[in-house]
Design a protein around this motif. Structure first.
Motif, short mmCIF file in Angstrom:
data_model
loop_
_atom_site.label_atom_id
_atom_site.label_comp_id
_atom_site.label_asym_id
_atom_site.label_seq_id
_atom_site.Cartn_x
_atom_site.Cartn_y
_atom_site.Cartn_z
N ARG A 83 -7.12 1.06 -0.34
CA ARG A 83 -6.34 1.63 0.65
C ARG A 83 -5.10 2.51 0.24
N ALA A 84 -4.67 2.41 -0.87
CA ALA A 84 -3.66 3.14 -1.52
C ALA A 84 -4.11 4.45 -2.01
N SER A 85 -3.58 5.50 -1.92
CA SER A 85 -3.82 6.82 -2.57
C SER A 85 -2.93 7.22 -3.91
N SER A 86 -2.05 6.42 -4.07
CA SER A 86 -0.89 6.82 -5.26
C SER A 86 -1.51 5.76 -6.46
N PRO A 87 -2.11 6.54 -7.58
CA PRO A 87 -2.55 5.75 -8.67
C PRO A 87 -1.47 4.88 -9.07
N LEU A 136 -0.23 -3.45 7.51
CA LEU A 136 -0.42 -3.03 6.29
C LEU A 136 -2.05 -2.88 6.16
N GLU A 137 -2.72 -3.97 6.66
CA GLU A 137 -4.42 -3.83 6.76
C GLU A 137 -4.85 -2.57 7.46
N LYS A 138 -3.95 -2.43 8.42
CA LYS A 138 -4.67 -1.12 9.04
C LYS A 138 -4.21 0.39 8.41
N ALA A 139 -3.25 0.47 7.76
CA ALA A 139 -2.71 1.62 7.00
C ALA A 139 -3.67 1.97 5.85
N SER A 140 -3.65 3.22 5.51
CA SER A 140 -4.38 3.78 4.46
C SER A 140 -3.68 5.08 3.75
N GLY A 141 -4.01 5.51 2.66
CA GLY A 141 -3.57 6.68 2.16
C GLY A 141 -1.98 6.63 1.88
N GLY A 142 -1.42 7.62 2.11
CA GLY A 142 -0.02 7.70 1.99
C GLY A 142 0.86 6.81 2.78
N ASP A 143 0.18 6.66 4.18
CA ASP A 143 0.99 5.67 5.10
C ASP A 143 1.07 4.35 4.50
#
Length: 222
Positions: free
Chosen positions: A86-90, A158-165
């Motif tokens: 889900r994370a976008s940041s390395p 948190l489970e529903k979020a993705s990317g920058g959010d």
């Protein structure tokens, strides 16, 4: 004359026998001394064991620390596991991986302590915060009363979020989670008795304080 030689010969044999017996006795004594040396060495060799036993004593705070930190760590692992997909940041993904690598072994170690002490090991959750010990709001102490723990609605977000959010939410939640762990570890350092537990608590304070600083910097960048 013959009798004299015979008596002399017997005297020589008797003397030789006595000498041999004395030599054997001396060797035997040496062997005993060697054995005594080993026996004498055992108390000193076992001293560390006795010392470990005395320093291995634990108190109620040590039990409370382990029983509280295990579900606390488990929730951190649940949060960290979400980052991979889900994370976008390395940087966030790397941080999450490091959290998993550090805290999973600590859970196993604390579970071992509790087992050796004859205390209950908190049951594993089924993936939701509500299933953790104490999350039934029955009034008994449990996960929902531990500092920094997220409730079911937090985990759902948190489970529903993705990317920058996801990155922002993860960092915000994990900072609070870490602050709670540091608080719990500080109490263990002050009031705990079991050396390995207070040592782990010190490691938690050091590592997670550094990660809080790191996460605050990542939040500033986002």
């Amino acid at each position: 004359m013959r009798n004299t030689r015979t008596l002399t010969h017997r005297a020589v044999l008797a003397a030789a026998s006595v000498t041999a017996a004395l030599v054997l006795a001396a060797c035997g004594d040496g062997g005993d001394d060697s054995g005594s040396g080993h026996a004498g060495g055992h108390p000193s060799a076992s001293s560390p064991t006795r010392s470990a036993a005395s320093t291995g004593a634990h108190n109620a705070q040590d039990v409370s620390f382990a029983q509280g930190m295990i579900p606390h760590h488990r929730q951190a692992l649940e949060m960290a596991a979400l980052a991979a997909g889900r994370a976008s940041s390395p940087e966030v993904k790397d941080l999450a991986a490091r959290i998993e690598k550090a805290q999973d072994p600590e859970i196993r170690t604390m579970s071992g302590w509790l087992t050796s002490w004859g205390e209950d090991v908190p049951a594993s959750s089924d993936g939701s915060a509500e299933s953790m010990p104490g999350m039934d709001h029955s009034g008994r102490s449990g996960a929902h009363k531990m500092p920094g723990m997220m409730d079911g609605s937090d985990m759902e977000k948190l489970e529903k979020a993705s990317g920058g959010d996801f990155d922002t939410l993860f960092l915000t939640m994990m900072i609070e989670h870490h602050e709670g762990a540091v608080d719990m570890a500080g109490t263990e350092k002050d009031k705990g008795r079991y050396g390995p537990a207070t040592s782990m608590a010190d490691d938690i304070v050091t590592a997670q304080t550094a990660e809080i600083t790191e996460m605050n910097k990542l939040l500033d960048k986002s």
